[in-house]
Design a protein around this motif. Structure first.
Motif, PDB file in Angstrom:
ATOM      1  N   PRO A 182      -6.653 -92.036   6.186  1.00 51.77           N
ATOM      2  CA  PRO A 182      -6.678 -90.574   6.897  1.00 51.77           C
ATOM      3  C   PRO A 182      -7.307 -90.363   8.148  1.00 51.77           C
ATOM      4  N   ASN A 183      -8.163 -91.211   8.702  1.00 55.91           N
ATOM      5  CA  ASN A 183      -8.614 -91.049   9.929  1.00 55.91           C
ATOM      6  C   ASN A 183      -7.559 -91.580  10.746  1.00 55.91           C
ATOM      7  N   ARG A 239       2.003 -92.978  10.817  1.00 61.44           N
ATOM      8  CA  ARG A 239       1.293 -94.001  11.830  1.00 61.44           C
ATOM      9  C   ARG A 239       2.679 -94.671  12.651  1.00 61.44           C
ATOM     10  N   LEU A 240       3.537 -95.032  12.004  1.00 58.05           N
ATOM     11  CA  LEU A 240       4.873 -95.612  12.533  1.00 58.05           C
ATOM     12  C   LEU A 240       5.496 -94.514  13.392  1.00 58.05           C
ATOM     13  N   ASP A 241       5.909 -93.324  12.713  1.00 56.25           N
ATOM     14  CA  ASP A 241       6.830 -92.443  13.397  1.00 56.25           C
ATOM     15  C   ASP A 241       6.622 -90.983  12.805  1.00 56.25           C
ATOM     16  N   ALA A 287      -2.373 -89.786   6.735  1.00 52.81           N
ATOM     17  CA  ALA A 287      -2.723 -89.196   7.892  1.00 52.81           C
ATOM     18  C   ALA A 287      -2.266 -87.656   8.319  1.00 52.81           C
ATOM     19  N   LEU A 288      -1.725 -87.243   7.304  1.00 50.10           N
ATOM     20  CA  LEU A 288      -1.336 -85.759   7.148  1.00 50.10           C
ATOM     21  C   LEU A 288      -2.501 -84.831   7.949  1.00 50.10           C
ATOM     22  N   GLY A 289      -3.418 -84.996   7.359  1.00 50.19           N
ATOM     23  CA  GLY A 289      -4.741 -83.890   7.773  1.00 50.19           C
ATOM     24  C   GLY A 289      -5.885 -84.412   8.283  1.00 50.19           C
ATOM     25  N   ASN A 290      -5.935 -85.609   8.798  1.00 47.32           N
ATOM     26  CA  ASN A 290      -6.940 -86.252   9.518  1.00 47.32           C
ATOM     27  C   ASN A 290      -8.114 -86.208   8.724  1.00 47.32           C
ATOM     28  N   GLY A 291      -8.113 -86.197   7.508  1.00 46.89           N
ATOM     29  CA  GLY A 291      -9.230 -86.291   6.460  1.00 46.89           C
ATOM     30  C   GLY A 291      -9.474 -85.172   5.664  1.00 46.89           C
TER      31      GLY A 291
END
Lengths: 416, 251
Positions: free
Chosen positions: A70-71, A244-246, A266-270
């Motif tokens: 997530p980060n 992360r890739l695209d 990775a959607l909400g940075n945690g």
């Protein structure tokens, strides 16, 4: 460098053991995860910022696990946190959802190339289970084809017969193929003609304990064509790779179009939410399935999600993570070679997997990783690692310095 | 549901085989067989075969066919299991002149084995009992694990997921054994192997005893480092799923 010690972590863990199963359960816990030996690792964190977290003993770690994904922008990213705080002043979990949900849905549809609609949940596993239900609702079929070794969460259907708590009925409808083996998929489709609702796979193969494998040229395009021809829903578990890739989706990155895409980490940075995106043809089926949860429409994570996605797009996050990933992994390989070891890197540079190939028990690898962790570079042994946008060139230089020292320790123990 | 053949294999190879260790550790058992030269064979129709050899104070166990003074035949794995539970008698084919050994000394030995394998808190306070209980429990548990992996339908699935190689299991200052995994088949052997791909090490006899007697959970011990795992963890991960089936058969 003086290795870290963890007295407070251990003390806290003893308290935890009394009131929590295995102290810390799941993938963040020492019993279930890849923390070997466990005494090399801190158990509890006290704070986090940017590329770092600090444990309860005050040790700082450059975190290449990123909370298992997530980060993505850096811990406590000011823009994301600000958006969350502003939303919190207005509302969070309310009887009627906030309009921010619609804003985020529009952003997802505008961002993810294949998306005509989106649906929000809380975990990656929520979305993979929902993907199966949508596919079954849409096709009237019951079987699903999965890739051997793939991970899609912890729901009973994702596990194996013989695992605690799993019954034969839980996994009866699962069929398995090897990664990158199109012909095998073709055979299974033929053998179960008209029975397969869904092919579910990660965009590239990233199991634990194995070198990661990218798709062979043409693999996804052939899978796509056969799924279209046979009426099989093509669902991609982009929970780990997604954004992360695209930011347009990992299917877009590999040059094909999925019917369903599952996102989370990775959607909400945690801030916790997950999303599944789909094509128009599956919108009615998605609407027909009863699927929800108590906090699934909470507004604060949605506001954080909007800020995260916009920032990832603005700064071109995937490119930053790719570049930093290449710099780190190249340096790690060089450090290994300079000390007489072979470190194999596989997968995508922003989400790489690494393994010292010099022994098949992986004990050397575990020793090396442990020495890195004791010096403030947080890796786990046998999971893919994660890059984030806050890692600086200085962080990479420092990481390589530590890695080199850890390899030298390994050399002195085993190659004298 | 307990699989009868698996249970018979466990009774023979994990429980009765433990007489070998019992006669090493327990003075009264050793004394009991001091002057005996007797071999008992166990033939189980549609099941396993083995021989127990008592030779002047020493006991050994083999699966190889050979001469026996006493031949015991069982109609089925179920019949053998019933005999172990004390609910049926074997069919003696040979050795009628040695039946006294079977009905007296052998019964005493198996009772002694039960005594050591069924501990209570009071008994465990005795250091000698504690040590013997730990050794015998460890051997019983891991030999049973091997049989479950080779015979039990669910166990075979988990055994099939164990990558090839040796898994070493050791208690510091205590028993050590290893499991050879090869294409889904498991062989359990005593001692430390020359090479191994994964290891599980109990910190001490106390930790091993507490885990084997179900007083503490293994996950907590892994987390605290009292039970250390190293190497190719998928081997241990799948082995532990077999280990979780052991109490179901041995309780």
């Amino acid at each position: 460098m003086e290795p870290y010690k963890y007295p407070k972590s251990k003390e806290l863990f003893q308290r935890a053991l009394k009131v929590l199963p295995s102290g810390v359960y799941g993938h963040l816990g020492p019993a279930e995860s890849c923390f070997i030996p466990v005494d090399a690792y801190p158990v509890f964190s006290s704070k986090a910022k940017g590329a770092y977290f600090w444990d309860v003993d005050g040790n700082r770690f450059i975190d290449y696990m990123c909370a298992y994904g997530p980060n993505v922008l850096g811990y406590n990213d000011e823009d994301v946190d600000q958006a969350a705080k502003e939303q919190l002043k207005l509302s969070n979990c309310v009887t009627s959802p906030s309009s921010v949900m619609v804003d985020l849905a529009e952003l997802m549809v505008d961002t993810v190339e294949m998306a005509d609609w989106t649906f929000f949940a809380k975990n990656g596993g929520d979305t993979t289970s929902f993907a199966l239900m949508i596919a079954r609702a849409a096709t009237g079929r019951k079987k699903v084809v999965l890739v051997k070794g793939g991970y899609h969460g912890v729901a009973p259907w994702t596990q194996k017969l013989g695992y605690p708590g799993i019954t034969p009925e839980d996994v009866d409808n699962n069929l398995y193929v090897n990664w990158n083996d199109y012909e095998q998929f073709e055979r299974i489709v033929k053998e179960h003609k008209g029975e397969i609702a869904c092919f579910l796979a990660t965009p590239y193969h990233h199991p634990i304990f194995e070198d990661n494998q990218l798709p062979e040229k043409g693999y996804w395009q052939k899978i796509r064509n056969l799924c279209t021809k046979e009426g099989i829903v093509l669902a991609i578990d982009d929970v780990r790779c997604g954004f992360r890739l695209d930011v347009k989706g990992s299917d877009h990155y590999f040059g094909f179009k999925a019917d369903l895409m599952c996102f989370c980490k990775a959607l909400g940075n945690g801030f916790n939410f997950s999303a599944i995106c789909g094509i128009d043809d599956l919108k009615d089926a998605a609407a027909s399935v009863m699927y929800t949860g108590s906090y699934w429409l909470s507004a604060v994570p949605f506001a954080a999600g909007i800020a995260t996605i916009n920032k990832l797009k603005t700064i071109n996050g995937p490119e930053i993570m790719d570049k930093r990933g290449v710099a780190l992994t190249t340096g790690l390989k060089d450090a290994a070679k300079a000390n007489g070891f072979n470190l194999k890197i596989s997968g995508h540079p922003s989400m790489w997997y690494m393994r010292i190939t010099d022994d098949n028990s992986l004990m050397l690898h575990q020793e090396w990783v442990a020495e890195c962790v004791r010096r403030g570079i947080f890796f786990t042994n046998h999971h893919n690692l994660f890059m984030n946008c806050a890692v600086s060139e200085e962080d990479i230089d420092y990481s390589l310095e530590v890695a080199d020292e850890a390899f030298r320790i390994l050399h002195s123990r085993h190659r004298m | 549901m307990k699989d009868a053949l698996t249970m018979a294999n466990i009774n023979l190879f994990a429980v009765l085989q433990n007489l070998v260790e019992l006669c090493k550790f327990d003075e009264s058992s050793k004394e009991l067989i001091q002057d005996q030269q007797i071999t008992i064979s166990f033939t189980i129709k549609n099941g396993p075969y083995a021989r127990l050899i008592f030779d002047k104070g020493k006991c050994s166990f083999t699966c190889k066919h050979g001469k026996s003074n006493i031949k015991l035949y069982f109609k089925s794995p179920e019949h053998f299991n019933q005999m172990i539970e004390g609910k049926a008698n074997p069919i003696p084919l040979k050795g009628f002149t040695h039946l006294k050994f079977l009905t007296n000394d052998f019964i005493t030995l198996t009772e002694r084995l039960s005594y050591y394998l069924r501990p209570n808190d009071e008994l465990l306070k005795n250091p000698t009992y504690f040590k013997i209980n730990t050794y015998l429990s460890a051997y019983a548990a891991f030999y049973a694990l091997g049989e479950i992996g080779n015979t039990d339908p669910i166990g075979k699935m988990n055994a099939g997921r164990i990558p090839n190689g040796n898994i070493m299991i050791a208690v510091d200052q205590g028993p050590a054994l290893y499991i050879e995994a090869g294409d889904g088949k498991l062989n359990v052997r005593k001692g430390i192997p020359k090479q191994y791909r994964a290891s599980m090490t109990f910190k001490n006899l106390e930790t091993a005893n507490s885990i084997l007697n179900g007083k503490i959970d293994s996950y907590s011990c892994i987390a605290t480092g009292d039970l250390q795992m190293r190497g190719f963890i998928p081997m241990l991960d799948n082995m532990n799923k077999l280990l979780a089936q052991v109490p179901f058969y041995l309780s």
